[in-house]
Design a protein around this motif. Structure first.
Motif, PDB file in Angstrom:
ATOM      1  N   HIS A   1       0.820  -1.204   0.000  1.00 20.44           N
ATOM      2  CA  HIS A   1       0.000   0.000   0.000  1.00 20.44           C
ATOM      3  C   HIS A   1       0.861   1.264   0.000  1.00 20.44           C
ATOM      4  O   HIS A   1       0.598   2.222  -0.717  1.00 20.44           O
TER       5      HIS A   1
ATOM      6  N   ARG B   1      -2.465  -6.689  10.262  1.00 17.17           N
ATOM      7  CA  ARG B   1      -3.755  -6.426  10.889  1.00 17.17           C
ATOM      8  C   ARG B   1      -4.877  -6.462   9.851  1.00 17.17           C
ATOM      9  O   ARG B   1      -5.970  -6.974  10.124  1.00 17.17           O
ATOM     10  N   GLU B   2      -4.608  -5.929   8.677  1.00 14.20           N
ATOM     11  CA  GLU B   2      -5.606  -5.939   7.606  1.00 14.20           C
ATOM     12  C   GLU B   2      -5.921  -7.364   7.157  1.00 14.20           C
ATOM     13  O   GLU B   2      -7.099  -7.727   6.959  1.00 14.20           O
TER      14      GLU B   2
ATOM     15  N   GLY C   1      -9.384  -9.146   8.033  1.00 14.48           N
ATOM     16  CA  GLY C   1     -10.237  -9.548   6.924  1.00 14.48           C
ATOM     17  C   GLY C   1     -10.546 -11.026   6.943  1.00 14.48           C
ATOM     18  O   GLY C   1     -11.660 -11.450   6.605  1.00 14.48           O
TER      19      GLY C   1
END
Length: 303
Positions: free
Chosen positions: A33, A160-161, A165
């Motif tokens: 990202h 964490r994402e 998810g």
């Protein structure tokens, strides 16, 4: 020798845990990202953004790239190959998370079928197989295939994402596709081709072997050929040196036929135990330096 194997197992477990936890602890990961490398809990920058913003000049950014990218990369590769040159594939046998799974699955498959690979035609002499271990073998491969696929994804995207998810069933389509494809490929490799991958498919192991083969004084398993007749009295089975190697090698072979040796020492442990039971010295031992060179010369002379 048992103490050696306990230390090796401890190192394998520690490195396996480090491999799984490194992204979550920001010890090592690349965030797609942000296009940002994290290393030891810090953002690892080369100064390119600062250069674009006019905060540093071209000389400073070039020096930053040299000191933070080129020099560390060269030193790491050189150090890694030097260790391999002197002592062989120590990383594979003592640290590699994949190889620790190879050994675990070998043991489960041996209990399930009496073989170390599903492609083996002959069984290893020993206790009769127990079919219940087929479930353990398949389940372990599928479980760690899934764990690895998730872990690889966290090396590329914020942990964490990914975990959030996964637990909330809200992963993106691309993340889901990556997870399923990686899970399938890794599980299949662990089930059907783990030895082949270690011996021929892993670039890390291959270049370690090349470095090791280039050094006639490198650490090598030496076989006392003048006492070869003593080996006829060894009991065949999973604890014999012929079946102890998790890489499916024959430890009494010459070095060039031991290209994939990972220096785990299990063949030495098997030989030591077998000969000790008969009051004899083992026929296999590690040699390095001048002694390893003598072994290499003897092999070239055929004796």
């Amino acid at each position: 020798m048992p103490d050696l194997q306990r230390r090796r197992r401890a190192l394998q477990l520690g490195f396996f845990a480090l491999f799984l936890l490194a992204p979550a602890l920001d010890l090592l990961r690349f965030d797609l990202h942000e296009a940002q490398l994290w290393f030891l809990g810090q953002r690892w920058t080369l100064g390119i953004d600062a250069f674009r913003a006019g905060q540093i000049d071209a000389t400073q950014v070039a020096l930053s790239i040299l000191l933070k990218a080129i020099v560390p990369a060269v030193l790491t590769v050189a150090g890694f190959l030097y260790v391999a040159y002197r002592w062989g594939r120590l990383y594979c046998g003592w640290l590699c998370p994949h190889f620790s799974l190879v050994e675990t699955l070998n043991g489960l498959l041996l209990r399930a079928s009496g073989r170390l690979s599903i492609w083996d035609r002959e069984r290893v002499p020993g206790p009769p197989p127990q079919r219940i271990y087929w479930l353990a073998f398949g389940g372990t491969a599928l479980f760690f295939g899934f764990v690895w696929s998730i872990t690889l994804l966290t090396y590329l995207l914020p942990p964490r994402e990914i975990w959030g998810g996964l637990l909330s069933f809200k992963m993106t389509p691309n993340q889901t596709r990556f997870l399923l494809i990686a899970w399938g490929l890794i599980s299949a490799e662990l089930l059907f081709a783990r030895h082949l991958f270690c011996r021929f498919g892993c670039a890390v192991g291959f270049f370690q072997s090349l470095a090791w083969m280039a050094n006639p004084k490198g650490l090598v398993v030496s076989f006392a050929r003048p006492r070869a007749a003593e080996c006829r009295d060894c009991e065949p089975g999973p604890d014999s040196c012929e079946h102890a190697c998790p890489m499916r090698l024959r430890p009494r072979n010459i070095k060039r036929l031991m290209f994939s040796c990972v220096q785990c020492g299990q063949c030495l442990e098997a030989c030591s135990g077998s000969h000790a039971a008969r009051g004899q010295q083992p026929n296999l031992e590690w040699t390095v330096g001048v002694d390893a060179l003598r072994e290499t010369l003897k092999q070239r002379r055929g004796g």
